[in-house]
Design an enzyme around this catalytic site. Structure first.
Site, PDB file in Angstrom:
ATOM      1  N   LYS A   1     -11.681 -11.271 -14.473  1.00  0.00           N
ATOM      2  CA  LYS A   1     -11.941 -11.226 -15.915  1.00  0.00           C
ATOM      3  C   LYS A   1     -11.229 -12.365 -16.676  1.00  0.00           C
ATOM      4  O   LYS A   1     -11.798 -12.976 -17.569  1.00  0.00           O
ATOM      5  CB  LYS A   1     -11.434  -9.878 -16.427  1.00  0.00           C
ATOM      6  CG  LYS A   1     -11.919  -9.541 -17.783  1.00  0.00           C
ATOM      7  CD  LYS A   1     -13.158  -8.700 -17.689  1.00  0.00           C
ATOM      8  CE  LYS A   1     -13.674  -8.350 -19.054  1.00  0.00           C
ATOM      9  NZ  LYS A   1     -14.948  -7.659 -19.007  1.00  0.00           N
TER      10      LYS A   1
ATOM     11  N   HIS B   1       7.719  -7.559  -4.175  1.00  0.00           N
ATOM     12  CA  HIS B   1       6.421  -8.045  -4.653  1.00  0.00           C
ATOM     13  C   HIS B   1       6.532  -9.383  -5.385  1.00  0.00           C
ATOM     14  O   HIS B   1       6.902  -9.397  -6.564  1.00  0.00           O
ATOM     15  CB  HIS B   1       5.811  -7.006  -5.604  1.00  0.00           C
ATOM     16  CG  HIS B   1       5.399  -5.760  -4.904  1.00  0.00           C
ATOM     17  ND1 HIS B   1       4.192  -5.626  -4.271  1.00  0.00           N
ATOM     18  CD2 HIS B   1       6.058  -4.595  -4.703  1.00  0.00           C
ATOM     19  CE1 HIS B   1       4.103  -4.431  -3.718  1.00  0.00           C
ATOM     20  NE2 HIS B   1       5.230  -3.787  -3.964  1.00  0.00           N
TER      21      HIS B   1
ATOM     22  N   GLY C   1     -23.199  -8.381 -26.259  1.00  0.00           N
ATOM     23  CA  GLY C   1     -22.133  -8.783 -27.170  1.00  0.00           C
ATOM     24  C   GLY C   1     -20.790  -8.798 -26.465  1.00  0.00           C
ATOM     25  O   GLY C   1     -19.793  -9.222 -27.007  1.00  0.00           O
ATOM     26  N   GLY C   2     -20.767  -8.311 -25.222  1.00  0.00           N
ATOM     27  CA  GLY C   2     -19.525  -8.303 -24.441  1.00  0.00           C
ATOM     28  C   GLY C   2     -19.265  -9.657 -23.783  1.00  0.00           C
ATOM     29  O   GLY C   2     -20.131 -10.533 -23.784  1.00  0.00           O
ATOM     30  N   VAL C   3     -18.068  -9.800 -23.220  1.00  0.00           N
ATOM     31  CA  VAL C   3     -17.663 -11.083 -22.640  1.00  0.00           C
ATOM     32  C   VAL C   3     -18.534 -11.463 -21.435  1.00  0.00           C
ATOM     33  O   VAL C   3     -19.049 -12.580 -21.355  1.00  0.00           O
ATOM     34  CB  VAL C   3     -16.185 -11.022 -22.162  1.00  0.00           C
ATOM     35  CG1 VAL C   3     -15.770 -12.340 -21.534  1.00  0.00           C
ATOM     36  CG2 VAL C   3     -15.269 -10.663 -23.304  1.00  0.00           C
ATOM     37  N   ASP C   4     -18.684 -10.532 -20.501  1.00  0.00           N
ATOM     38  CA  ASP C   4     -19.313 -10.893 -19.228  1.00  0.00           C
ATOM     39  C   ASP C   4     -20.770 -11.329 -19.398  1.00  0.00           C
ATOM     40  O   ASP C   4     -21.183 -12.366 -18.889  1.00  0.00           O
ATOM     41  CB  ASP C   4     -19.235  -9.727 -18.231  1.00  0.00           C
ATOM     42  CG  ASP C   4     -17.797  -9.303 -17.980  1.00  0.00           C
ATOM     43  OD1 ASP C   4     -16.884 -10.094 -18.286  1.00  0.00           O
ATOM     44  OD2 ASP C   4     -17.585  -8.181 -17.503  1.00  0.00           O
ATOM     45  N   SER C   5     -21.558 -10.516 -20.122  1.00  0.00           N
ATOM     46  CA  SER C   5     -22.971 -10.879 -20.238  1.00  0.00           C
ATOM     47  C   SER C   5     -23.122 -12.174 -21.045  1.00  0.00           C
ATOM     48  O   SER C   5     -23.974 -13.016 -20.740  1.00  0.00           O
ATOM     49  CB  SER C   5     -23.793  -9.742 -20.856  1.00  0.00           C
ATOM     50  OG  SER C   5     -23.426  -9.487 -22.188  1.00  0.00           O
ATOM     51  N   THR C   6     -22.253 -12.371 -22.034  1.00  0.00           N
ATOM     52  CA  THR C   6     -22.371 -13.583 -22.845  1.00  0.00           C
ATOM     53  C   THR C   6     -22.028 -14.834 -22.033  1.00  0.00           C
ATOM     54  O   THR C   6     -22.752 -15.837 -22.076  1.00  0.00           O
ATOM     55  CB  THR C   6     -21.453 -13.502 -24.089  1.00  0.00           C
ATOM     56  OG1 THR C   6     -21.741 -12.281 -24.784  1.00  0.00           O
ATOM     57  CG2 THR C   6     -21.666 -14.676 -25.012  1.00  0.00           C
TER      58      THR C   6
ATOM     59  N   CYS D   1       5.515  -6.083   1.270  1.00  0.00           N
ATOM     60  CA  CYS D   1       5.877  -4.673   1.192  1.00  0.00           C
ATOM     61  C   CYS D   1       5.327  -3.891   2.401  1.00  0.00           C
ATOM     62  O   CYS D   1       5.796  -4.076   3.509  1.00  0.00           O
ATOM     63  CB  CYS D   1       5.404  -4.092  -0.139  1.00  0.00           C
ATOM     64  SG  CYS D   1       6.148  -2.505  -0.465  1.00  0.00           S
ATOM     65  N   TYR D   2       4.312  -3.052   2.206  1.00  0.00           N
ATOM     66  CA  TYR D   2       3.710  -2.357   3.352  1.00  0.00           C
ATOM     67  C   TYR D   2       3.288  -3.389   4.411  1.00  0.00           C
ATOM     68  O   TYR D   2       3.399  -3.146   5.611  1.00  0.00           O
ATOM     69  CB  TYR D   2       2.501  -1.539   2.890  1.00  0.00           C
ATOM     70  CG  TYR D   2       1.781  -0.827   4.012  1.00  0.00           C
ATOM     71  CD1 TYR D   2       2.227   0.399   4.475  1.00  0.00           C
ATOM     72  CD2 TYR D   2       0.661  -1.407   4.616  1.00  0.00           C
ATOM     73  CE1 TYR D   2       1.581   1.040   5.521  1.00  0.00           C
ATOM     74  CE2 TYR D   2       0.009  -0.776   5.663  1.00  0.00           C
ATOM     75  CZ  TYR D   2       0.469   0.454   6.112  1.00  0.00           C
ATOM     76  OH  TYR D   2      -0.175   1.083   7.153  1.00  0.00           O
TER      77      TYR D   2
ATOM     78  N   GLU E   1       4.158 -11.144  -6.479  1.00  0.00           N
ATOM     79  CA  GLU E   1       3.052 -11.295  -7.428  1.00  0.00           C
ATOM     80  C   GLU E   1       3.363 -10.693  -8.790  1.00  0.00           C
ATOM     81  O   GLU E   1       2.657 -10.952  -9.765  1.00  0.00           O
ATOM     82  CB  GLU E   1       1.774 -10.653  -6.844  1.00  0.00           C
ATOM     83  CG  GLU E   1       1.763  -9.130  -6.743  1.00  0.00           C
ATOM     84  CD  GLU E   1       2.464  -8.586  -5.495  1.00  0.00           C
ATOM     85  OE1 GLU E   1       3.237  -9.330  -4.876  1.00  0.00           O
ATOM     86  OE2 GLU E   1       2.259  -7.399  -5.177  1.00  0.00           O
TER      87      GLU E   1
ATOM     88  N   GLY F   1       0.850  -1.187   0.000  1.00  0.00           N
ATOM     89  CA  GLY F   1       0.000   0.000   0.000  1.00  0.00           C
ATOM     90  C   GLY F   1       0.880   1.230   0.000  1.00  0.00           C
ATOM     91  O   GLY F   1       2.055   1.155   0.335  1.00  0.00           O
TER      92      GLY F   1
END
Ligand code: XMP
Length: 518
Positions: A374, A176, A231-236, A88-89, A178, A61
């Site tokens: 995502k 870090h 037509g987007g990824v999430d709703s499809t 880190c923090y 990650e 942070g």
């Protein structure tokens, strides 16, 4: 939607102290096969423990533990009841809370650094090659670890880079793990998960799909669900998953607002047909365009589009009749963003809610993707048969071309924009770089300039090209497109698109600009 699937029986909680990398930490943990969730740093200890975590990570942070009111974690977290990794923090906080000394360095350290593992016994560094190049980002440093802690690694300059107390199960890193630039970072996280927290690695996406399909079936029973497809990824992905569970009891609504790209409505509907979704298309182009007549202010455009969308959606839903549930493609980052507390609440992203749906319809909300990142949604989409044209599509804003057709929106100007945009994307795909960027599109500027074509003087509008790379849309860099490509696009637009006689390329990043021009 709550779930008690075996894939989630073991869980790591990431306490967010405001790091830009918090979501990345949680994603890396999931990639290693362990389910992880993010909670704000001020979550009470009982709430953390209610999740029955196998371990807790304290994120980095931007604050300093030497300041008042800086993020801290509840006392119980460091009691030894559950293993902890401070990053880190997080390492500075552990040191500070347990009686060690944190000092302000004479300079900040950002970027690559070399670290030597000085204690080969430290289990978190097992099978990690030393020295290792790591990613640092800090100003404060640990001058003396708390009593009972050992130093496991130091940077080239001798600064403490890792400490631990094995009997308390507390581990900490100044760098870090990650971030990709940290060599062995993934191994370090893996050691923490499997050697310190004794995880088994139960998180797998196929297991999640089976569990979620069953859960949707049980939650919804034989009631009807409606959803808005864009037509987007999430709703499809949300729709295909739900369709697997309840078949044609899912009825989808696709609203054509007249602000889509060239042939987009038909292409998207063809994909949905192949996916066997029951889709009701509502062509409301005229309704949208007449509501937008003479409107030039970007926020008014968004508001009007949002309102008309709700009106059209409601009308269509009434026609279909009998729906009890509304399916939405909410994903985990939306949930985290809207759940931030304390000082960090200010970063909530407030726009982008066009397509927000009618509350007065009194529907129960179904959000099967709300625990997924995502990239997990994309993977799941691939596993349940959603084609790449949808999964790899660049994001497209809800208000569509309205916010790319600067100034007044007329059918003629939209047509100019569509033709130019098609050429730009065609050339980018031909160059094979479409998948390397976050978004590429054209804007049409309400400014006329003089040109000459053959022997004829022209007076027409300007097309702006925008191409950006980004991780999440919150910040973005403009893409250094090849000159040859820019040249081809510019020539083609001027030759093939009536209404435009000049092309410019946008070379600003976000910040200071936004990605869209309006
Ligand atoms: P900005 O322009 O804010 O965009 O830098 C960040 C990302 O969000 C998309 N965007 C929108 N999406 N409704 C949406 O659904 C909107 O009103 C909207 N405005 C911007 C933009 O395309 C980019 O990916």
């Amino acid at each position: 939607m709550e779930s008690s699937s075996s894939t989630r029986k073991e869980k790591i909680i990431v306490l967010d102290c405001g790091s830009q990398y918090t979501q990345l930490i949680a994603r890396r943990i999931r990639e290693l096969g362990v389910y992880s969730e993010i909670l704000p740093w001020d979550t009470p200890y009982e709430e953390v423990m209610k999740e029955e975590p196998k371990g807790v990570v304290i994120s980095g942070g931007p604050a300093s533990v030497r300041e008042e009111d800086s993020p801290t974690v509840p006392e119980g977290v460091l009691s030894g009841e559950v293993p902890v990794l401070g990053i880190c923090y997080g390492m500075q906080l552990i040191t500070h809370l347990l009686g060690g000394v944190v000092k302000k360095g004479s300079f900040a350290e950002y970027g690559r650094a070399i670290v030597n593992v000085t204690d080969p016994e430290a289990v978190i560094f097992h099978n990690v090659k030393s020295p290792l190049q790591v990613w640092m980002s800090h100003w404060d440093y640990v001058d003396a670890p708390p009593e009972g802690f050992k130093v496991a690694a130091r940077s080239e300059s001798g600064m403490i880079a890792s400490i631990y107390n094995e009997s308390l199960g507390i581990w900490a890193l100044q760098f870090h793990p990650e971030v990709w630039h940290t060599q062995g970072g993934s191994k370090i996280l893996e050691n923490f998960l499997f050697k310190v927290c004794q995880c088994e690695g139960l998180w797998d996406l196929q297991g999640w799909i089976d569990m979620m399909v069953e859960q949707i079936r049980q939650t919804v029973g034989d009631e009807k669900v409606i959803c808005g497809l864009s037509g987007g990824v999430d709703s499809t992905v949300a729709a295909v998953l739900t369709h697997k569970a309840i078949g044609d009891n899912l009825e989808c609504i696709f609203v054509d607002n007249g602000l889509l790209r060239m042939n987009e409505a038909q292409e998207v509907l063809d994909v949905y047909k192949d996916l066997h979704l029951k889709v009701h298309a509502a062509d409301a182009s005229e309704e949208f365009l007449s509501a937008l007549k003479d409107v030039t202010d970007p926020e008014r455009k968004r508001k009007i589009i949002g309102e008309v969308f709700i009106r059209v959606f409601e009308r269509k839903a009434k026609e279909i009749g009998g729906a009890k549930w509304l399916l939405q493609g909410t994903v985990y980052p939306d949930v985290i963003e809207s759940g931030k507390r304390g000082k960090d609440a200010a970063v909530i992203k407030s726009h982008h809610n066009v397509g927000g749906l009618p509350e007065e319809m009194d529907l129960k909300v179904l959000e099967p993707l709300r625990d997924l990142f995502k990239d997990e949604v994309r993977k799941i989409g691939g596993m349940i048969g959603v084609p790449e044209v949808i999964l790899k599509r660049h994001p497209f804003p809800g208000p569509g071309l309205a916010v790319r057709c600067l100034g007044e929106i007329t059918p003629e100007r939209l047509e100019t924009l569509r033709k130019a945009d098609k050429i730009f994307l065609e050339e980018i795909k031909k160059e094979g770089i479409y998948d390397d960027m976050w978004q590429a599109f054209c804007v049409l500027l309400p400014v006329k300039t003089v040109g000459v074509m053959g022997d004829i003087r022209t007076y027409a509008e300007i097309v702006g090209l925008r191409a950006v790379s980004s991780q999440d849309g919150m910040t973005a860099d403009w893409v250094k497109l090849p000159m040859g490509l820019l040249d081809r696009v510019s020539r083609r637009i001027c030759n093939e698109v009536p209404g435009a006689n000049r092309v410019v390329y946008d070379v600003t990043s976000k910040p200071p600009s936004t990605i869209e021009w309006e």
